[in-house]
Scaffold this motif. Structure first.
Motif, mmCIF file in Angstrom:
data_model
loop_
_atom_site.group_PDB
_atom_site.id
_atom_site.type_symbol
_atom_site.label_atom_id
_atom_site.label_comp_id
_atom_site.label_asym_id
_atom_site.label_seq_id
_atom_site.Cartn_x
_atom_site.Cartn_y
_atom_site.Cartn_z
ATOM 1 N N TYR A 172 0.839 -1.193 0.000
ATOM 2 C CA TYR A 172 0.000 0.000 0.000
ATOM 3 C C TYR A 172 0.879 1.248 0.000
ATOM 4 C CZ TYR A 172 -3.908 -3.093 1.009
ATOM 5 O OH TYR A 172 -4.853 -4.073 0.924
ATOM 6 N N ARG A 173 0.425 2.252 -0.731
ATOM 7 C CA ARG A 173 1.159 3.517 -0.786
ATOM 8 C C ARG A 173 1.071 4.268 0.528
ATOM 9 N NH1 ARG A 173 -1.562 6.579 -3.236
ATOM 10 N NH2 ARG A 173 -3.348 5.332 -3.909
ATOM 11 N N THR A 174 -0.047 4.146 1.209
ATOM 12 C CA THR A 174 -0.267 4.837 2.471
ATOM 13 C C THR A 174 -1.279 4.057 3.297
ATOM 14 O OG1 THR A 174 -1.067 6.907 3.476
ATOM 15 C CG2 THR A 174 -2.065 6.259 1.400
ATOM 16 N N ALA A 175 -1.306 4.335 4.571
ATOM 17 C CA ALA A 175 -2.300 3.702 5.457
ATOM 18 C C ALA A 175 -3.397 4.686 5.846
ATOM 19 C CB ALA A 175 -1.611 3.179 6.715
ATOM 20 N N VAL A 176 -3.430 5.845 5.192
ATOM 21 C CA VAL A 176 -4.401 6.893 5.501
ATOM 22 C C VAL A 176 -5.542 6.835 4.493
ATOM 23 C CG1 VAL A 176 -4.785 9.366 5.775
ATOM 24 C CG2 VAL A 176 -2.608 8.349 6.493
ATOM 25 N N ILE A 177 -6.764 6.624 4.988
ATOM 26 C CA ILE A 177 -7.953 6.575 4.144
ATOM 27 C C ILE A 177 -8.657 7.933 4.201
ATOM 28 C CG2 ILE A 177 -10.137 5.403 3.681
ATOM 29 C CD1 ILE A 177 -9.105 3.011 5.211
ATOM 30 N N SER A 178 -8.818 8.560 3.052
ATOM 31 C CA SER A 178 -9.498 9.852 2.997
ATOM 32 C C SER A 178 -11.004 9.641 2.987
ATOM 33 C CB SER A 178 -9.045 10.629 1.750
ATOM 34 O OG SER A 178 -7.668 10.908 1.800
ATOM 35 N N HIS A 179 -11.495 9.124 4.082
ATOM 36 C CA HIS A 179 -12.918 8.800 4.178
ATOM 37 C C HIS A 179 -13.273 8.706 5.657
ATOM 38 C CE1 HIS A 179 -16.772 7.485 2.677
ATOM 39 N NE2 HIS A 179 -16.318 7.316 1.453
ATOM 40 N N SER A 180 -14.587 8.668 5.938
ATOM 41 C CA SER A 180 -15.040 8.570 7.324
ATOM 42 C C SER A 180 -15.424 7.146 7.703
ATOM 43 C CB SER A 180 -16.228 9.511 7.560
ATOM 44 O OG SER A 180 -17.250 9.258 6.615
ATOM 45 N N TYR A 181 -15.413 6.231 6.733
ATOM 46 C CA TYR A 181 -15.620 4.817 7.015
ATOM 47 C C TYR A 181 -14.889 4.008 5.953
ATOM 48 C CZ TYR A 181 -19.223 4.971 3.342
ATOM 49 O OH TYR A 181 -19.888 5.140 2.160
ATOM 50 N N CYS A 182 -14.809 2.708 6.138
ATOM 51 C CA CYS A 182 -14.056 1.851 5.217
ATOM 52 C C CYS A 182 -14.912 1.498 4.014
ATOM 53 C CB CYS A 182 -13.576 0.591 5.951
ATOM 54 S SG CYS A 182 -12.316 0.923 7.184
ATOM 55 N N GLU A 183 -14.834 2.334 2.992
ATOM 56 C CA GLU A 183 -15.556 2.114 1.754
ATOM 57 C C GLU A 183 -14.661 1.369 0.772
ATOM 58 O OE1 GLU A 183 -17.236 2.905 -2.206
ATOM 59 O OE2 GLU A 183 -15.292 3.617 -1.472
ATOM 60 N N HIS A 184 -15.233 0.523 -0.067
ATOM 61 C CA HIS A 184 -14.461 -0.371 -0.938
ATOM 62 C C HIS A 184 -13.441 0.369 -1.792
ATOM 63 C CE1 HIS A 184 -13.924 -2.779 -4.717
ATOM 64 N NE2 HIS A 184 -13.611 -3.682 -3.807
ATOM 65 N N MET A 185 -13.898 1.349 -2.575
ATOM 66 C CA MET A 185 -12.976 2.042 -3.480
ATOM 67 C C MET A 185 -11.964 2.884 -2.724
ATOM 68 S SD MET A 185 -13.357 1.096 -6.504
ATOM 69 C CE MET A 185 -12.262 2.330 -7.180
ATOM 70 N N ALA A 186 -12.358 3.441 -1.585
ATOM 71 C CA ALA A 186 -11.415 4.248 -0.800
ATOM 72 C C ALA A 186 -10.250 3.401 -0.312
ATOM 73 C CB ALA A 186 -12.137 4.885 0.385
ATOM 74 N N VAL A 187 -10.509 2.133 0.042
ATOM 75 C CA VAL A 187 -9.440 1.236 0.485
ATOM 76 C C VAL A 187 -8.624 0.742 -0.701
ATOM 77 C CG1 VAL A 187 -8.934 -0.947 1.642
ATOM 78 C CG2 VAL A 187 -10.717 0.550 2.534
ATOM 79 N N VAL A 188 -9.293 0.377 -1.791
ATOM 80 C CA VAL A 188 -8.599 -0.143 -2.975
ATOM 81 C C VAL A 188 -7.609 0.887 -3.529
ATOM 82 C CG1 VAL A 188 -8.946 -0.783 -5.402
ATOM 83 C CG2 VAL A 188 -10.372 -1.806 -3.614
ATOM 84 N N LYS A 189 -7.985 2.157 -3.513
ATOM 85 C CA LYS A 189 -7.115 3.197 -4.069
ATOM 86 C C LYS A 189 -5.828 3.401 -3.264
ATOM 87 C CE LYS A 189 -10.777 5.884 -6.303
ATOM 88 N NZ LYS A 189 -11.538 7.154 -6.288
ATOM 89 N N LEU A 190 -5.757 2.843 -2.059
ATOM 90 C CA LEU A 190 -4.532 2.948 -1.268
ATOM 91 C C LEU A 190 -3.440 2.029 -1.795
ATOM 92 C CD1 LEU A 190 -5.938 2.849 2.389
ATOM 93 C CD2 LEU A 190 -5.535 4.859 0.951
ATOM 94 N N ALA A 191 -3.802 0.998 -2.541
ATOM 95 C CA ALA A 191 -2.846 -0.036 -2.938
ATOM 96 C C ALA A 191 -1.814 0.495 -3.920
ATOM 97 C CB ALA A 191 -3.580 -1.224 -3.551
ATOM 98 N N ALA A 192 -0.596 -0.056 -3.791
ATOM 99 C CA ALA A 192 0.495 0.296 -4.700
ATOM 100 C C ALA A 192 0.644 -0.753 -5.799
ATOM 101 C CB ALA A 192 1.803 0.420 -3.914
ATOM 102 N N GLU A 193 -0.385 -1.544 -6.010
ATOM 103 C CA GLU A 193 -0.356 -2.602 -7.011
ATOM 104 C C GLU A 193 -1.490 -2.399 -8.014
ATOM 105 O OE1 GLU A 193 1.028 -6.517 -4.716
ATOM 106 O OE2 GLU A 193 -0.586 -5.466 -3.687
ATOM 107 N N ASP A 194 -1.546 -3.270 -9.003
ATOM 108 C CA ASP A 194 -2.595 -3.212 -10.011
ATOM 109 C C ASP A 194 -3.937 -3.566 -9.364
ATOM 110 O OD1 ASP A 194 -4.205 -3.278 -12.203
ATOM 111 O OD2 ASP A 194 -3.027 -4.741 -13.340
ATOM 112 N N VAL A 195 -4.881 -2.630 -9.422
ATOM 113 C CA VAL A 195 -6.172 -2.831 -8.755
ATOM 114 C C VAL A 195 -7.312 -2.954 -9.765
ATOM 115 C CG1 VAL A 195 -5.456 -1.638 -6.653
ATOM 116 C CG2 VAL A 195 -6.521 -0.325 -8.495
#
Length: 316
Positions: A172-195
């Protein structure tokens, strides 16, 4: 937490920042959100108790309404406590597994609610278009199968998305989620791999749930309206239409908010992030908040039994 070439390998914890750009006023935003949650829980609980205690309401229409109320309580509870912890108590950290659990619960309850709304539309279709066959078709056995079916559908479609994140995304590029809850795309966009696989599966699930349900709900109500307008008596038309008003209001507010949230999050790159997050929050909080109000106001049977319940308590 192990770092590798500037990325984080399987973070043990993630940070939810709340509503980016509105951090200074989050404590105030939490007040109406908390009020909506309290009203949602109380209102849906009253509907559940009313339907349980009144034998005359043990019919498909109100059984589905009880399912909807229970789902609304679970959905709002899966998001609000942690969100208020971020807004009021500056507690943004959440373990990776807890984040996946919250994500699974939220999206599963969303899918379940959509399935219940579809079942309610089909119930109204049979009741109005084929009234003589309604009692035969919508038996208690079918109600049980529908309840189990919409729940299993949600789990079968949502669980693979969690496994794709857990097993497929390691860095993952970062462990910081720019959201107020764990939403699918918000978590997926953190990855440093092909998503791409994760994104495609997310779109597929959205179509299989929201797209499928909306198509059949629309067809059901189109057929209902055709049947209603063909009724010879004006009083019969008004009575049939009035039984559907509350359902139509609930369908519209649920799916309109769903579409706004879905499209702004995926295609609204020019829209400020806080608009994305607020729409996502409202999509999860407004339906549980409004549903008991809509049914309490527009459904005479529910309104009368609720008033009777409180009036009898005051008399005693």
């Amino acid at each position: 937490m192990v770092t590798f070439n500037g990325s984080i390998f399987m973070p043990s914890a993630l940070i939810l920042i709340g509503i980016p750009g509105l951090e200074s006023v989050q404590c105030w935003i939490g007040i109406p959100f908390c009020a909506m949650y309290i009203i949602a829980v109380l209102g849906n609980t009253i509907i559940l108790v009313t339907i349980k205690n009144e034998n005359s309401l043990h019919i498909p229409m109100y059984v589905f309404l009880a399912m909807l109320a229970a789902t609304d309580i679970a959905l709002s509870t899966s998001i609000l406590p942690k969100m208020l912890g971020i807004f009021w108590f500056h507690s943004p950290e959440i373990s990776f597994d807890a984040c996946l659990l919250q994500m699974g619960l939220i999206h599963s309850f969303q899918a379940t609610e959509s399935g219940v709304l579809l079942a309610m539309a089909l119930d109204r279709y049979v009741a109005i278009c084929h009234p003589l066959r309604h009692a035969t078709i919508f038996s208690y056995r079918l109600l049980t199968h529908l309840g189990v079916g919409v729940t299993l559908r949600a789990l079968i479609l949502i669980v693979p998305s969690l496994l794709l994140i857990k097993c497929h995304l390691k860095r993952y590029r970062t462990a910081v989620i720019s959201h107020s809850y764990c939403e699918h795309m918000a978590v997926v966009k953190l990855a440093a791999e092909d998503v791409r696989v994760n994104k495609i599966y997310g779109l597929l699930v959205a179509f299989l749930i929201l797209g499928f349900d909306i198509i059949f709900i629309t067809l059901s109500y189109a057929r209902i309206f055709i049947t209603v307008f063909q009724l010879p008596q004006k009083e019969a038309r008004l009575k049939a239409f009035n039984t559907c008003i509350a359902h139509i209001c609930v369908f519209l507010q649920f799916y309109l908010l769903a579409f706004f949230s879905f499209f702004t999050h995926r295609f609204g790159s020019h829209i400020p992030p806080y608009v994305h997050i607020l729409l996502s929050n409202l999509y999860l909080l407004v339906p549980p908040f409004l549903n008991p109000i809509v049914y309490g106001v527009k459904t005479k049977q529910i309104r009368d039994h609720v008033l009777k319940m409180f009036f009898s308590k005051n008399q005693s």
